[in-house]
Design an enzyme around this catalytic site. Structure first.
Site, short mmCIF file in Angstrom:
data_model
loop_
_atom_site.label_atom_id
_atom_site.label_comp_id
_atom_site.label_asym_id
_atom_site.label_seq_id
_atom_site.Cartn_x
_atom_site.Cartn_y
_atom_site.Cartn_z
N HIS A 37 0.84 -1.21 0.00
CA HIS A 37 0.00 0.00 0.00
C HIS A 37 0.87 1.26 0.00
O HIS A 37 0.55 2.24 -0.67
CB HIS A 37 -0.89 0.02 1.25
CG HIS A 37 -1.82 -1.14 1.37
ND1 HIS A 37 -1.76 -2.04 2.41
CD2 HIS A 37 -2.85 -1.55 0.58
CE1 HIS A 37 -2.69 -2.96 2.26
NE2 HIS A 37 -3.36 -2.69 1.17
N GLN A 61 -17.69 -8.05 -0.67
CA GLN A 61 -16.76 -8.84 -1.49
C GLN A 61 -16.28 -10.10 -0.77
O GLN A 61 -15.43 -10.81 -1.28
CB GLN A 61 -15.59 -7.98 -1.97
CG GLN A 61 -14.60 -7.54 -0.91
CD GLN A 61 -13.60 -6.54 -1.46
OE1 GLN A 61 -13.91 -5.38 -1.73
NE2 GLN A 61 -12.36 -6.96 -1.65
N ARG A 187 -3.15 -10.32 4.77
CA ARG A 187 -3.50 -11.64 5.33
C ARG A 187 -2.29 -12.41 5.85
O ARG A 187 -2.46 -13.39 6.57
CB ARG A 187 -4.22 -12.48 4.29
CG ARG A 187 -5.65 -12.01 4.00
CD ARG A 187 -6.35 -12.94 3.04
NE ARG A 187 -7.77 -12.69 2.97
CZ ARG A 187 -8.37 -11.94 2.03
NH1 ARG A 187 -7.65 -11.36 1.09
NH2 ARG A 187 -9.68 -11.77 2.05
O1 PAF Z 1 -7.78 -4.64 -3.00
C1 PAF Z 1 -8.49 -4.34 -2.03
O2 PAF Z 1 -8.01 -4.11 -0.92
C2 PAF Z 1 -10.01 -4.26 -2.21
O3 PAF Z 1 -10.45 -5.25 -3.07
C3 PAF Z 1 -10.49 -2.88 -2.67
C4 PAF Z 1 -9.93 -2.51 -4.03
C5 PAF Z 1 -10.06 -1.84 -1.64
C6 PAF Z 1 -12.01 -2.87 -2.76
O4 PAF Z 1 -12.61 -3.16 -1.54
#
Ligand code: PAF
Length: 278
Positions: A37, A61, A187
């Site tokens: 990130h 998701q 994770r």
């Molecule tokens: O990659 C992720 O962390 C997620 O799939 C995202 C793009 C933030 C969408 O919830």
């Protein structure tokens, strides 16, 4: 850096930035921020006037038996990492902000999802495009930053942006790895010691596959060898091993186009994905 928790506040902030002619870079995340990130934030910081990082563990998701509850969360850590790495705004909405009521219009992904995680996690990418559509509308970024580790997500978002004319440039950044090759992932903290020791073998196996491709072995042989290598690991089990065209994600017989070698592996404590593009 400011922390914004409501959609209304986020919208008025963005409106002001746009009126000033500022370019907005967006780093969507589910938090528990790591160097992957951070690399997205740095890139956004180099290329845009304002960097908005979002943290939202998106319930839509995750499948019913997946790790939504166990997904790691640490807001104070995330706040510090975002602040120290060039984010101007941390957008941290609640589930009720993002999903105030059952939407009467649903988004379904029909392309690039019948294999890999799309096949193994039914509905996953519908949830991803749903939340990203909301976030794109709220934040109105000029550029959005994603990691190549989630290669299928990149392929799906590329189609979302093109199909629905979002005026957003998709910027894809390389996978960031631990020294032993394991792809950085939120994770990874859930892996136990044994699993953590074995996990780098996933990337080793991908590299072996790449070498075999360079030596001229066939797609069929390489996929089989990769699958056999993963089957020999002492913990966990293979979820998928695939060699496909990229970003279309169609089966191929030869390596005469951009190709992804992708795998998902299920340890007891976490399911990991990784890929290389050749
Ligand atoms: O990659 C992720 O962390 C997620 O799939 C995202 C793009 C933030 C969408 O919830």
């Amino acid at each position: 850096m400011i922390v914004v928790e409501t959609i209304g506040e986020m919208q008025s902030y963005i409106k002001e930035q746009k009126q000033n002619g500022f370019k907005v870079g967006f780093v969507p995340t589910m938090g528990f921020l790591h160097e992957g990130h951070v690399s997205l934030m740095h890139r956004a910081n180099q290329e845009c006037d304002i960097v908005v990082t979002s943290i939202f563990v998106n319930p839509t998701q995750f499948g019913p038996n997946e790790d939504f509850e166990r997904y790691p969360r640490d807001f104070e850590w995330d706040e510090r990492i975002a602040k120290d790495n060039g984010s101007d705004v941390l957008f941290y909405p609640s589930s009720t902000q993002m999903y105030p009521n059952e939407a009467g219009t649903k988004l379904t992904v029909t392309k690039r999802t019948n294999r890999l995680c799309g096949e193994k996690r039914p509905g996953h990418f519908d949830g991803v495009v749903t939340v990203l559509t909301k976030l794109f509308h709220i934040i109105q970024p000029d550029r959005a930053y994603f990691g190549q580790k989630d290669a299928q997500q990149v392929a799906v978002v590329d189609d979302l942006i093109n199909s629905y004319f979002f005026p957003i440039e998709l910027v894809v950044c390389p996978t960031i790895r631990e020294e032993d090759g394991l792809a950085k992932s939120s994770r990874n903290v859930n892996l136990n010691d044994d699993e953590r020791q074995i996990a780098p073998k996933l990337y080793e196996a991908l590299n072996e596959a790449r070498e075999k491709a360079q030596k001229g072995e066939t797609v069929f042989e390489i996929r089989q060898a990769l699958s056999d290598t993963l089957d020999r690991l002492e913990r966990g089990e293979t979820d998928y091993v695939e060699i496909l065209s990229y970003p279309e994600l169609e089966p191929i017989k030869t390596f005469d186009q951009k190709t992804i070698i992708a795998l998902a592996y299920r340890f007891e404590s976490a399911r990991l994905i990784d890929n290389i593009i050749i």
